[in-house]
Design a protein around this motif. Structure first.
Motif, mmCIF file in Angstrom:
data_model
loop_
_atom_site.group_PDB
_atom_site.id
_atom_site.type_symbol
_atom_site.label_atom_id
_atom_site.label_comp_id
_atom_site.label_asym_id
_atom_site.label_seq_id
_atom_site.Cartn_x
_atom_site.Cartn_y
_atom_site.Cartn_z
ATOM 1 N N LEU A 79 0.787 -1.150 0.078
ATOM 2 C CA LEU A 79 -0.050 -0.087 0.096
ATOM 3 C C LEU A 79 0.672 1.264 -0.052
ATOM 4 O O LEU A 79 0.329 2.236 -0.721
ATOM 5 N N LEU A 80 1.835 1.228 0.682
ATOM 6 C CA LEU A 80 2.973 2.439 0.826
ATOM 7 C C LEU A 80 3.600 2.569 -0.577
ATOM 8 O O LEU A 80 3.799 3.542 -1.019
ATOM 9 N N GLN A 81 3.724 1.410 -1.220
ATOM 10 C CA GLN A 81 4.548 1.808 -2.545
ATOM 11 C C GLN A 81 3.570 2.042 -3.538
ATOM 12 O O GLN A 81 3.903 2.925 -4.229
ATOM 13 N N THR A 104 -2.936 15.880 -0.751
ATOM 14 C CA THR A 104 -3.236 16.776 0.475
ATOM 15 C C THR A 104 -2.207 16.995 1.288
ATOM 16 O O THR A 104 -1.050 16.454 1.171
ATOM 17 N N ALA A 105 -2.403 17.834 2.373
ATOM 18 C CA ALA A 105 -1.196 18.157 3.464
ATOM 19 C C ALA A 105 -0.947 16.611 4.180
ATOM 20 O O ALA A 105 0.465 16.679 4.187
ATOM 21 N N ALA A 106 -1.839 15.788 4.375
ATOM 22 C CA ALA A 106 -1.231 14.469 5.027
ATOM 23 C C ALA A 106 -0.735 13.831 4.069
ATOM 24 O O ALA A 106 0.278 12.884 4.613
ATOM 25 N N GLY A 107 -1.094 13.714 2.820
ATOM 26 C CA GLY A 107 -0.134 12.951 1.757
ATOM 27 C C GLY A 107 1.212 13.386 1.594
ATOM 28 O O GLY A 107 2.214 12.832 1.510
ATOM 29 N N THR A 108 1.244 14.831 1.437
ATOM 30 C CA THR A 108 2.843 15.278 1.446
ATOM 31 C C THR A 108 3.643 14.996 2.641
ATOM 32 O O THR A 108 4.808 14.511 2.541
ATOM 33 N N PRO A 116 7.720 11.514 2.637
ATOM 34 C CA PRO A 116 9.099 11.107 2.921
ATOM 35 C C PRO A 116 8.972 10.051 4.062
ATOM 36 O O PRO A 116 10.143 9.364 3.999
ATOM 37 N N VAL A 117 8.205 9.752 4.660
ATOM 38 C CA VAL A 117 8.023 8.749 5.838
ATOM 39 C C VAL A 117 7.927 7.526 4.929
ATOM 40 O O VAL A 117 8.672 6.336 5.140
ATOM 41 N N ALA A 118 7.332 7.427 3.634
ATOM 42 C CA ALA A 118 7.019 6.157 3.013
ATOM 43 C C ALA A 118 8.356 5.919 2.192
ATOM 44 O O ALA A 118 8.772 4.440 2.248
#
Length: 291
Positions: free
Chosen positions: A10-12, A63-67, A71-73
């Motif tokens: 999912l992260l990928q 979105t802000a959450a996606g942005t 970097p975490v992903a």
């Protein structure tokens, strides 16, 4: 833990969509259908209870959450890629991407010395030089780049800055002078834009003739081979053509040189220093550059 962590798949999927800006293009890279990628992103949004993309008719926007998640992903996938690569190899290894001419003429001849010092490290070289690696997804530790770009988001070791000198095969000088050859000979270009010879004429006006022919290639290697075979005069990097100059297969025809601003640079993510074998390779390369 009271909450199940999202899967790497999912992260990928999320990260690929974020980088391509398109579900369809992301699906092509992941070898999935567009709808499958869309479902994976939706599943990740439900898992995190956050909307990651604003979906519009013709485009999607983070979105802000996606942005914040990008970097975490990247870090999570990068660390997993490192661990997978480490466990999949029996010994220490280094995987590089490099310009093919530079790899063939400068790097590979020096690897014998590296192997003598580090016999248990495996080096692999990929010459897909026009594609800067996505270090989060590809099993590439570093790239030796060529050009004028800077790399603020990565670690970088400059190997050398390019200078070009005019050379030809000694046979072209039989019965004539270097000045005459430069004025009447065919000019060999290592790129289709012929930029280097235009730079030369700006710095040394009148050194070439008004009607020189041109032999143009799309690679530096082809230009060097053609020049060694006596097909004209080329502007070459003396570092790259050291062997031909030493063996007198190429002869300098003018004392001038041009600095293009281009550099050969080893570029790598900071985390790769932890990879087995890369620290030894980096230390060796630094010594080669210093020498």
């Amino acid at each position: 833990m009271s909450r199940q962590l999202p899967s790497i798949e999912l992260l990928q999927a999320f990260l690929t969509v974020a980088k391509t800006g398109n579900f369809g293009k992301a699906g092509e890279q992941l070898h999935l259908s567009q709808s499958a990628v869309s479902r994976q992103v939706a599943q990740l949004e439900r898992s995190l209870d956050s909307r990651l993309f604003e979906r519009h008719t013709r485009k999607i926007v983070l979105t802000a959450a996606g942005t914040s998640l990008v970097p975490v992903a990247e870090q999570v996938i990068g660390l997993l890629s490192d661990a997978s690569h480490m466990l999949a190899t029996a010994g220490r290894s280094v995987s590089l991407r490099a310009h093919p001419t530079m790899a063939t003429r400068w790097l590979i001849p020096r690897l014998s010395d590296f192997y003598r010092l580090n016999p248990d490290v495996t080096v692999s070289v990929d010459t897909a030089y026009q594609s800067f690696p996505d270090f989060a997804f590809e099993s590439i530790d570093a790239m030796i780049t060529y050009g004028t770009a800077t790399w603020p988001d990565f670690e970088a070791l400059e190997l050398w800055e390019e200078e070009l000198i005019p050379v030809c095969a000694p046979a072209l000088l039989a019965g004539t002078t270097t000045e005459e050859v430069l004025k009447t000979g065919r000019l060999v270009d290592g790129s289709m834009d012929r930029l280097d010879w235009r730079r030369w004429d700006e710095l040394y006006p009148g050194s070439t003739g008004s009607n020189n022919g041109h032999l143009t290639f799309d690679t530096l290697e082809s230009a060097i081979v053609a020049t060694t075979c006596g097909q004209g005069i080329a502007l070459v990097d003396p570092v790259i053509t050291r062997d031909e100059l030493h063996r007198q297969q190429l002869t300098r025809v003018h004392p001038g040189n041009i600095t293009t601003g281009a550099r050969y640079t080893l570029v790598y993510p900071k985390r790769v220093k932890r990879s087995r074998g890369f620290a030894e390779f980096l230390e060796w390369l630094e010594q080669e550059v210093a020498g």
